[in-house]
Scaffold this motif. Structure first.
Motif, mmCIF file in Angstrom:
data_model
loop_
_atom_site.group_PDB
_atom_site.id
_atom_site.type_symbol
_atom_site.label_atom_id
_atom_site.label_comp_id
_atom_site.label_asym_id
_atom_site.label_seq_id
_atom_site.Cartn_x
_atom_site.Cartn_y
_atom_site.Cartn_z
ATOM 1 N N ILE A 55 -74.766 -66.457 105.497
ATOM 2 C CA ILE A 55 -74.936 -65.063 105.062
ATOM 3 C C ILE A 55 -75.470 -65.026 103.636
ATOM 4 N N ASP A 56 -74.890 -65.854 102.764
ATOM 5 C CA ASP A 56 -75.325 -65.893 101.368
ATOM 6 C C ASP A 56 -76.790 -66.306 101.249
ATOM 7 N N ALA A 57 -77.220 -67.246 102.078
ATOM 8 C CA ALA A 57 -78.625 -67.678 102.052
ATOM 9 C C ALA A 57 -79.546 -66.511 102.406
ATOM 10 N N GLN A 58 -79.133 -65.685 103.356
ATOM 11 C CA GLN A 58 -79.931 -64.514 103.717
ATOM 12 C C GLN A 58 -79.923 -63.485 102.595
ATOM 13 N N ARG A 59 -78.777 -63.319 101.958
ATOM 14 C CA ARG A 59 -78.661 -62.365 100.855
ATOM 15 C C ARG A 59 -79.582 -62.767 99.698
ATOM 16 N N VAL A 60 -79.664 -64.062 99.425
ATOM 17 C CA VAL A 60 -80.561 -64.557 98.374
ATOM 18 C C VAL A 60 -81.998 -64.164 98.701
ATOM 19 N N GLN A 61 -82.388 -64.301 99.950
ATOM 20 C CA GLN A 61 -83.755 -63.923 100.338
ATOM 21 C C GLN A 61 -84.001 -62.432 100.115
ATOM 22 N N VAL A 115 -86.347 -58.146 96.472
ATOM 23 C CA VAL A 115 -86.107 -56.984 95.614
ATOM 24 C C VAL A 115 -86.588 -57.255 94.194
ATOM 25 N N PHE A 116 -86.275 -58.436 93.675
ATOM 26 C CA PHE A 116 -86.535 -58.735 92.270
ATOM 27 C C PHE A 116 -87.828 -59.515 92.021
ATOM 28 N N ASP A 142 -84.841 -58.590 82.886
ATOM 29 C CA ASP A 142 -84.403 -57.295 83.426
ATOM 30 C C ASP A 142 -83.307 -57.487 84.465
ATOM 31 N N ARG A 143 -83.467 -58.493 85.343
ATOM 32 C CA ARG A 143 -82.433 -58.770 86.352
ATOM 33 C C ARG A 143 -81.138 -59.185 85.663
#
Length: 164
Positions: A114-120, A125-126, A133-134
């Motif tokens: 799940i975390d790997a997908q969230r990183v993508q 987004v960034f 800024d991030r």
């Protein structure tokens, strides 16, 4: 009159926070994350597993507060996560009356996906943001969460402060 006027200067901020909360809690987003991670998990259990992974060991009552559900519902859902081998329950070391949920190795393997997908998602987004800024956003949000958390319980005490 002063307090009414002051509330308007925070309307845009509050709207942004509501939109963030809504976006993060959208069931469709959870389903997309589950599918992209290639995992088999009931969507209702997804936020609980993520919270236990990030903040565990965590008491069932605190977990219920974090996800905005009642204690009995979350207790049943944690039992389902326990049946699947993704979390286990244990007694709190300081207060044996408190049941805590703890991530298991199988649960950690799932949340790693799940975390790997969230990183993508965050990378998309960034991708056009300068790193500074991030980092600034992260620092300001962290500060806001800390300060906002310290106001819990103050809401009732402050209700009449501007009424005089």
């Amino acid at each position: 009159m002063k307090s009414v006027q002051n509330t308007h200067k925070y309307d845009a901020l509050h709207d942004c926070l509501l939109m963030i909360a809504g976006a993060l809690n959208r069931p469709q987003r959870d389903m997309a994350m589950i599918k992209a991670a290639g995992i088999d998990l009931d969507r209702a259990l997804f936020p609980l597993l993520v919270q236990v992974s990030r903040f565990g060991p965590i008491g069932v009552g605190e977990l219920a507060d974090r996800v905005g559900r009642d204690y009995s519902t979350v207790s049943r859902q944690v039992a389902k996560l326990e049946e699947t081998g993704l979390v286990m329950r244990q007694k709190n070391r300081q207060d044996k009356r408190v049941n805590e949920a703890v991530i298991t190795p199988d649960g950690r393997a799932m949340t790693d996906k799940i975390d790997a997908q969230r990183v993508q998602v965050y990378q998309r987004v960034f991708q056009h943001w300068p790193e500074i800024d991030r980092e600034t956003l992260e620092q300001l949000l962290s500060r806001f969460v800390t300060d906002f958390s310290q106001t819990e319980g103050d809401e009732n005490n402050d209700q009449g402060s501007d009424a005089i």
